[in-house]
Design a protein around this motif. Structure first.
Motif, PDB file in Angstrom:
ATOM      1  N   UNK A 642       0.826  -1.211   0.000  1.00  0.00           N
ATOM      2  CA  UNK A 642       0.000   0.000   0.000  1.00  0.00           C
ATOM      3  C   UNK A 642       0.861   1.262   0.000  1.00  0.00           C
ATOM      4  N   UNK A 643       1.895   1.262   0.840  1.00  0.00           N
ATOM      5  CA  UNK A 643       2.739   2.459   0.951  1.00  0.00           C
ATOM      6  C   UNK A 643       3.486   2.740  -0.349  1.00  0.00           C
ATOM      7  N   UNK A 644       4.011   1.699  -0.982  1.00  0.00           N
ATOM      8  CA  UNK A 644       4.735   1.917  -2.244  1.00  0.00           C
ATOM      9  C   UNK A 644       3.800   2.350  -3.362  1.00  0.00           C
ATOM     10  N   UNK A 645       2.551   1.888  -3.312  1.00  0.00           N
ATOM     11  CA  UNK A 645       1.590   2.357  -4.315  1.00  0.00           C
ATOM     12  C   UNK A 645       1.363   3.854  -4.144  1.00  0.00           C
ATOM     13  N   UNK A 646       1.213   4.297  -2.890  1.00  0.00           N
ATOM     14  CA  UNK A 646       1.055   5.737  -2.627  1.00  0.00           C
ATOM     15  C   UNK A 646       2.273   6.518  -3.122  1.00  0.00           C
ATOM     16  N   UNK A 647       3.457   5.976  -2.880  1.00  0.00           N
ATOM     17  CA  UNK A 647       4.684   6.643  -3.342  1.00  0.00           C
ATOM     18  C   UNK A 647       4.703   6.764  -4.865  1.00  0.00           C
ATOM     19  N   UNK A 648       4.305   5.674  -5.550  1.00  0.00           N
ATOM     20  CA  UNK A 648       4.316   5.684  -7.023  1.00  0.00           C
ATOM     21  C   UNK A 648       3.373   6.738  -7.594  1.00  0.00           C
ATOM     22  N   UNK A 649       2.303   7.021  -6.863  1.00  0.00           N
ATOM     23  CA  UNK A 649       1.296   7.942  -7.404  1.00  0.00           C
ATOM     24  C   UNK A 649       1.609   9.412  -7.123  1.00  0.00           C
ATOM     25  N   UNK A 650       2.701   9.685  -6.390  1.00  0.00           N
ATOM     26  CA  UNK A 650       3.032  11.082  -6.080  1.00  0.00           C
ATOM     27  C   UNK A 650       3.214  11.909  -7.354  1.00  0.00           C
ATOM     28  N   UNK A 651       4.063  11.412  -8.268  1.00  0.00           N
ATOM     29  CA  UNK A 651       4.381  12.172  -9.491  1.00  0.00           C
ATOM     30  C   UNK A 651       3.140  12.390 -10.352  1.00  0.00           C
ATOM     31  N   UNK A 652       2.175  11.468 -10.260  1.00  0.00           N
ATOM     32  CA  UNK A 652       0.966  11.571 -11.093  1.00  0.00           C
ATOM     33  C   UNK A 652       0.097  12.766 -10.676  1.00  0.00           C
TER      34      UNK A 652
END
Length: 734
Positions: A642-652
């Motif tokens: 879950x945390x890495x998914x949130x991190x991946x979506x930052x740039x979006x």
């Protein structure tokens, strides 16, 4: 081990291995690695040490020789041979290989080209490079004349107007001086902007043709010894290149959709070629040995303005006058052709749906020894080194993809089509896109990156030794600034500098990061070793590489170590090692630069409301970084998915459905290529486009959209902080 598991492990062996690693860590403390819990750091350092023992100059050189042994323009049989070599090499190294075909509109080679003086004398002008006996590659019959892909077809005989670099401001200056290019052939030198805009601006002002040449002041005898004695342009060297200037990147006939094969069930409807807005006038490049025949006969009464004089031994004049006539003829056919993206995959052991993507194109204007295939050879060596790690039981936690793109040279087409084909999946799964076009072209390191990737580049270069020295790559980088290529890239939004750090540039146009970064919003970087280059000429061959780029062949293995270190850290970190604090720091720099550009014509304009949003963002970014450090320090590995998914979506957060006014395909409000110069970067392109029009009409709407993007990023960081600060949830980790 949890982060680098052997293919077959038991609970007992895991415990035993961790105790060994812990003992090693106490005797030899590892440097802190961003994104790793303490228990995993020593094993990661050990893995990187093993990886760095696998590089070889001989392997890199062998790949480079295989890739660059023949000219291989996109669409040629030779390029298909390169494709097959890449696929076979990765398969042998244990990677799964997929080849994705796309049917795209492309020019069928150079076609027919003729340039000649008609008055006061008849004299054909040379459009091919000279043969040199010391460079055996220069006489290959498969080499093309110099040409520009996407030229219009036409046959024009006309007077000549010199337009300096053919930039927007150069054409504006001609108008201010009362000089019209209507009905004339424009002569412009390379540099200052993307060559396609030279053609676009000339055509818009009524010119009947464009000749582009490399001036010796920019890359010729004024800079040093010329080829074959030295690395600079000699009198017959020609820069080839694309002219494509559609308001989107990729296949001209399928904007926003993947150009799947024509015989595929779901192939998209193609636009009519005549409706796309391709250039209609003939355009061709010349060497300065041919351009001088025109320039020395120009007899207009006005010498050029300050800064327009080049390096040929004449006073440059703006007009050739009625006594000088030049003929320019180009016949260039365009047709739908098949291109191929070659993608190697190492599926991750724990997080297969988190993708680390590295890429480089493989098509070239001639041999492509530096551009692009030094990058291709380095990536092939890296796939072999990583394949050996996997065979030894050390599979990465996340999936690694290494992509080799086709048709980059005619307009960055292959990577854009693949990105469009897998847009939804990439939006969810991509952690990073790293571009290594021409990545081993010299001996000086340089990099450009989105904010979140900067720390990773710094830390990786600090952990790799620069050959034949007692310095790290980072220390060498600090003391040597990569010069770049004056006939290609000039001007861009100024990079956001940090005291004591080397300059990390902004990503602009001109290579395969465009679609991943500017269309989809994947954090991206471009890095490599830079040096002298005969950019896009037929002499970008193994003779040039051996003599001028890197005679030692040690830069390939060294660059592989830098790239491999970044890849392995991204693939194995517990929490993706993005630089969270760089978002507000860089945003503040770019907002102030945009404000300054707007205040040049609207002095009372203030960007304070957006800067206030960035101040709030900074609080959340700092809190999130603190929460991440605490989360990792305590050894937590719950909620990683879950945390890495949130991190991946930052740039979006910066991906805006409306896109930019100059091209809705460019969805990122954070970065784009400069639509007036092509290669340069525009940071906060919505605001800079408004500034380029000297307009304030759209500023209120843009401010709302930028505020929303900044707020979205800030909110995501807050949610992340709470997720990492909250109690560990049972059973949600891996």
């Amino acid at each position: 081990m949890q982060h680098l598991p052997l293919l077959k492990t038991t609970g007992r062996t895991l415990a035993l291995m961790f105790s060994v690693v812990a003992a090693q860590a106490q005797s030899n403390p590892a440097p802190a690695l961003t994104g790793f819990v303490p228990a995993h750091q020593a094993a990661q350092v050990k893995l990187e040490t093993e990886f760095k023992a696998k590089q070889s100059s001989a392997a890199f050189k062998n790949h480079l020789e295989k890739l660059s042994s023949a000219p291989h323009i996109t669409g040629s049989v030779e390029n298909e041979h390169v494709r097959d070599y890449i696929a076979e090499t990765m398969r042998k190294a244990g990677w799964q290989v997929d080849i994705y075909p796309h049917d795209v509109l492309l020019p069928k080679g150079p076609g027919e080209i003729a340039v000649e003086l008609v008055e006061p004398i008849r004299q054909p002008l040379n459009t091919r490079e000279f043969l040199f006996k010391e460079d055996k590659y220069s006489s290959d019959p498969r080499l093309t004349p110099g040409y520009n892909a996407w030229s219009g077809s036409g046959d024009a005989t006309a007077e000549v107007v010199y337009a300096n670099y053919g930039r927007k401001e150069d054409f504006e200056q001609l108008k201010a001086m009362g000089i019209s290019v209507k009905g004339k052939i424009v002569l412009a030198r390379y540099g200052g902007n993307f060559r396609g805009y030279k053609a676009q601006f000339a055509q818009a002002d009524g010119a009947v043709g464009v000749i582009i040449y490399t001036d010796p002041a920019d890359s010729g005898y004024m800079r040093g010894l010329t080829f074959p004695e030295g690395p600079y342009y000699s009198e017959s060297v020609i820069q080839r290149g694309s002219l494509l200037t559609t308001p989107y990147t990729g296949d001209p006939l399928t904007p926003g959709e993947a150009a799947l094969p024509l015989d595929a069930k779901n192939t998209p409807k193609r636009l009519d070629q005549n409706a796309v807005g391709l250039h209609k006038i003939p355009v061709t490049p010349l060497p300065y040995g041919s351009a001088t025949e025109i320039l020395k006969r120009m007899a207009g009464i006005k010498p050029v303005p300050a800064g327009w004089q080049g390096g040929l031994p004449y006073t440059y004049r703006i007009e050739g006058g009625p006594a000088l006539k030049v003929r320019l003829m180009v016949k260039q056919e365009k047709t739908i052709q098949r291109i191929y993206q070659v993608v190697g995959t190492l599926t991750g052991s724990e997080f297969p749906d988190e993708w680390i993507i590295a890429g480089c194109h493989y098509d070239a204007w001639s041999y492509g020894a530096t551009d692009p295939n030094s990058g291709t050879a380095m990536l092939l060596s890296m796939t072999e080194s990583m394949g050996k790690l996997v065979k030894a039981g050390q599979r990465p936690r996340r999936t690694i993809k290494v992509c080799h793109w086709d048709a980059e040279e005619p307009g960055v087409i292959g990577s854009a089509e693949w990105s469009e084909q897998f847009r939804d999946e990439l939006t969810q799964k991509a952690v990073v896109y790293m571009n290594y076009d021409a990545a081993v072209s010299g001996r000086t390191f340089g990099a450009s990156a989105s904010p979140s990737m900067k720390k990773l580049i710094i830390e990786a270069t600090q952990s790799v030794q620069y050959p034949d020295s007692n310095k790290t790559v980072y220390q060498h980088w600090l003391g040597h600034k990569a010069a770049g290529n004056p006939t290609r890239v000039t001007g861009s939004s100024a990079p956001a500098l940090v005291a004591g750090e080397p300059t990390i540039g902004n990503l602009g146009g001109g290579s395969d990061h465009i679609a991943p970064y500017m269309h989809i919003g994947i954090p991206s970087l471009s890095a490599g070793m830079e040096g002298p280059t005969l950019y896009h000429s037929q002499y970008d061959d193994l003779y040039f590489y051996d003599k001028f780029a890197d005679p030692t062949y040690k830069m390939g293995p060294m660059m592989e170590q830098v790239v491999g270190t970044m890849t392995l850290r991204l693939a194995n970190a517990d929490l993706v090692p993005y630089d969270l604090a760089r978002y507000p720091a860089d945003l503040e720099v770019h907002l102030k630069a945009a404000e300054k550009a707007i205040q040049a014509y609207a002095p009372t304009y203030s960007i304070s409301p957006l800067l206030n949003s960035v101040a709030d963002l900074k609080k959340n970014a700092d809190a999130c970084e603190m929460a991440r450090q605490n989360y990792l320090k305590t050894g937590r590995t719950d909620k990683l998915v879950e945390l890495n998914k949130e991190l991946r979506l930052l740039e979006r957060s910066f991906i805006d459905p409306k896109g930019n006014a100059f091209g809705a395909w460019y969805k990122s409000l954070y970065a784009s290529s400069d639509p007036n110069s092509g290669y340069a970067s525009w940071m906060l392109p919505g605001l800079l486009y408004e500034a380029s029009l000297k307009s304030t009409a759209n500023l209120p709407d843009l401010e709302v959209r930028y505020k929303k993007a900044i707020q979205t990023l800030s909110d995501k960081l807050l949610v992340l902080s709470q997720g990492m600060s909250g109690p560990a949830s049972l059973g949600s980790g891996k």
